[in-house]
Write a protein that holds these residues in place. Structure first.
Motif, mmCIF file in Angstrom:
data_model
loop_
_atom_site.group_PDB
_atom_site.id
_atom_site.type_symbol
_atom_site.label_atom_id
_atom_site.label_comp_id
_atom_site.label_asym_id
_atom_site.label_seq_id
_atom_site.Cartn_x
_atom_site.Cartn_y
_atom_site.Cartn_z
ATOM 1 N N THR A 53 -15.468 -12.458 -4.880
ATOM 2 C CA THR A 53 -15.573 -11.935 -3.519
ATOM 3 C C THR A 53 -17.026 -11.617 -3.181
ATOM 4 O O THR A 53 -17.458 -11.775 -2.035
ATOM 5 C CB THR A 53 -14.725 -10.662 -3.373
ATOM 6 N N TYR A 54 -17.771 -11.170 -4.187
ATOM 7 C CA TYR A 54 -19.133 -10.687 -3.964
ATOM 8 C C TYR A 54 -20.192 -11.729 -4.296
ATOM 9 O O TYR A 54 -21.359 -11.388 -4.492
ATOM 10 C CB TYR A 54 -19.345 -9.398 -4.763
ATOM 11 N N LYS A 57 5.816 1.344 6.667
ATOM 12 C CA LYS A 57 5.169 1.205 5.379
ATOM 13 C C LYS A 57 3.659 1.380 5.514
ATOM 14 O O LYS A 57 3.044 0.796 6.394
ATOM 15 C CB LYS A 57 5.451 -0.183 4.791
ATOM 16 N N ILE A 58 3.084 2.192 4.633
ATOM 17 C CA ILE A 58 1.638 2.285 4.484
ATOM 18 C C ILE A 58 1.316 2.164 3.003
ATOM 19 O O ILE A 58 1.928 2.833 2.163
ATOM 20 C CB ILE A 58 1.080 3.612 5.030
ATOM 21 N N THR A 59 0.358 1.316 2.692
ATOM 22 C CA THR A 59 -0.147 1.180 1.337
ATOM 23 C C THR A 59 -1.499 1.866 1.265
ATOM 24 O O THR A 59 -2.380 1.600 2.085
ATOM 25 C CB THR A 59 -0.295 -0.306 0.945
ATOM 26 N N TYR A 60 -1.663 2.774 0.302
ATOM 27 C CA TYR A 60 -2.930 3.469 0.096
ATOM 28 C C TYR A 60 -3.623 2.885 -1.134
ATOM 29 O O TYR A 60 -3.005 2.789 -2.193
ATOM 30 C CB TYR A 60 -2.703 4.970 -0.123
ATOM 31 N N TRP A 61 -4.888 2.513 -0.980
ATOM 32 C CA TRP A 61 -5.669 2.077 -2.132
ATOM 33 C C TRP A 61 -6.107 3.322 -2.902
ATOM 34 O O TRP A 61 -7.032 4.016 -2.500
ATOM 35 C CB TRP A 61 -6.893 1.290 -1.666
ATOM 36 N N GLN A 62 -5.425 3.617 -3.993
ATOM 37 C CA GLN A 62 -5.697 4.854 -4.711
ATOM 38 C C GLN A 62 -6.940 4.737 -5.588
ATOM 39 O O GLN A 62 -7.652 5.710 -5.799
ATOM 40 C CB GLN A 62 -4.495 5.254 -5.573
ATOM 41 N N LYS A 63 -7.203 3.521 -6.086
ATOM 42 C CA LYS A 63 -8.403 3.313 -6.887
ATOM 43 C C LYS A 63 -8.770 1.842 -6.847
ATOM 44 O O LYS A 63 -7.909 0.978 -6.950
ATOM 45 C CB LYS A 63 -8.176 3.754 -8.336
ATOM 46 N N TRP A 64 -10.056 1.540 -6.688
ATOM 47 C CA TRP A 64 -10.519 0.151 -6.722
ATOM 48 C C TRP A 64 -12.022 0.147 -6.987
ATOM 49 O O TRP A 64 -12.718 1.139 -6.775
ATOM 50 C CB TRP A 64 -10.196 -0.569 -5.413
ATOM 51 N N GLY A 65 -12.494 -0.971 -7.476
ATOM 52 C CA GLY A 65 -13.929 -1.130 -7.689
ATOM 53 C C GLY A 65 -14.528 -0.172 -8.694
ATOM 54 O O GLY A 65 -15.736 0.077 -8.681
ATOM 55 N N GLY A 66 -13.699 0.414 -9.551
ATOM 56 C CA GLY A 66 -14.213 1.297 -10.590
ATOM 57 C C GLY A 66 -14.286 2.759 -10.190
ATOM 58 O O GLY A 66 -13.810 3.634 -10.902
ATOM 59 N N SER A 67 -14.874 3.062 -9.004
ATOM 60 C CA SER A 67 -15.075 4.473 -8.632
ATOM 61 C C SER A 67 -14.533 4.825 -7.260
ATOM 62 O O SER A 67 -14.479 6.000 -6.898
ATOM 63 C CB SER A 67 -16.572 4.818 -8.675
#
Length: 289
Positions: free
Chosen positions: A76-77, A162-172
């Motif tokens: 992606t990056y 429905k809602i999806t929460y990104w609880q953790k991503w990208g390490g921090s």
């Protein structure tokens, strides 16, 4: 729809595209990126990183609107800092880039429909092997400004939300699911950007996401495909918030592209010179008819 070559910020090779009272500036220096969208004599609805300081490694954000591939991965990056090929046709202008790492070609075309800009994303597999992924259309807007809204329920009599929460991503990175910036109203889900970092998503059956401020209302409309499989636990709409910018994101279904296959994802960009009440879903949906 008309266009002419201009410079914008630090980007020397750009194209100013005008349609009625609307203006868009797309750079061919890098990306592709849409760096400006608004009324001809109005403010920029998009966040533009004028000094080009925001980056992850060699990948610069630039701000504006960009074309990524989901699901998110190290690819992606990959930097997209090289010039784009420009194709000018009678009814549209296109900006084409190629990622030598993934062997994927991205074509961003600007055309017209119903008096609005259509931002068309075409992804083509130029490699020799299968490539799984989805088109990911990300639009940066200024932080801590306006109210972001999107539908979060199913259609018809059998209602699910429905809602999806990104609880953790990208390490921090993480999302505070108790943050006051997230307000699940009875109809539309609202976000009052506070400068906190966070990300949420939803299935997006009705196919729109927008922001309303004291001066304007900006909505991205797209075609949700019933029964298709979308990335990120089946999210076709995603919204990211941060201290630097917020993002209005729409996604295509997941595809497995054979060599030379292409897929397409259109957004219709709607801009009105007034604020709407996002708690009134009827008022919002009138705009989309």
């Amino acid at each position: 729809m008309e266009w002419r070559k201009v410079s914008f910020g630090k980007r020397e090779v750009c194209y100013e595209v005008t349609l009625n009272n609307l203006k868009m500036i797309v750079t061919a220096d890098v990306g592709p990126r849409i760096l400006f969208f608004g009324f001809k004599n109005g403010e920029n609805v998009l966040f533009h990183d004028v000094e080009e300081k925001l980056s992850i490694g060699e990948m610069k954000f630039y701000g504006g609107h960009r074309f990524w591939i989901s699901p998110e991965s190290k690819d992606t990056y990959n930097p997209d800092n090289s010039p784009c090929k420009v194709e000018e046709e009678k009814d549209k202008i296109s900006f084409i880039s190629f990622d030598p790492i993934t062997q994927m070609e991205k074509k961003l075309s600007i055309l017209e429909k119903n008096g609005n800009f259509i931002v068309r994303h075409i992804l083509t597999n130029k490699g020799k092997t299968l490539y799984p992924g989805a088109i990911w259309a990300l639009t940066c807007i200024p932080p801590k400004k306006g109210i972001i809204f999107f539908p979060w329920g199913t259609r018809g009599d059998w209602q699910l939300k429905k809602i999806t929460y990104w609880q953790k991503w990208g390490g921090s990175s993480s999302t505070n699911i108790k943050s006051s910036q997230f307000v699940p109203e009875e109809d539309l889900f609202l976000i009052y950007p506070s400068g906190e970092e966070g990300k949420v998503g939803t299935a997006g059956y009705e196919g729109f996401v927008g922001v309303t401020t004291d001066n304007y209302t900006f909505i991205k409309k797209f075609n949700y495909m019933e029964g298709a499989l979308y990335p990120d636990d089946n999210c076709a709409i995603e919204v990211y918030t941060s201290p630097n910018f917020c993002e209005l994101e729409t996604l295509s279904p997941m595809y497995t592209l054979i060599p030379n296959a292409e897929v397409m994802h259109d957004e219709e960009w709607i801009l009105l010179p007034y604020k709407v009440d996002p708690k009134n879903g009827y008022e919002v949906r009138k705009i989309l008819r």
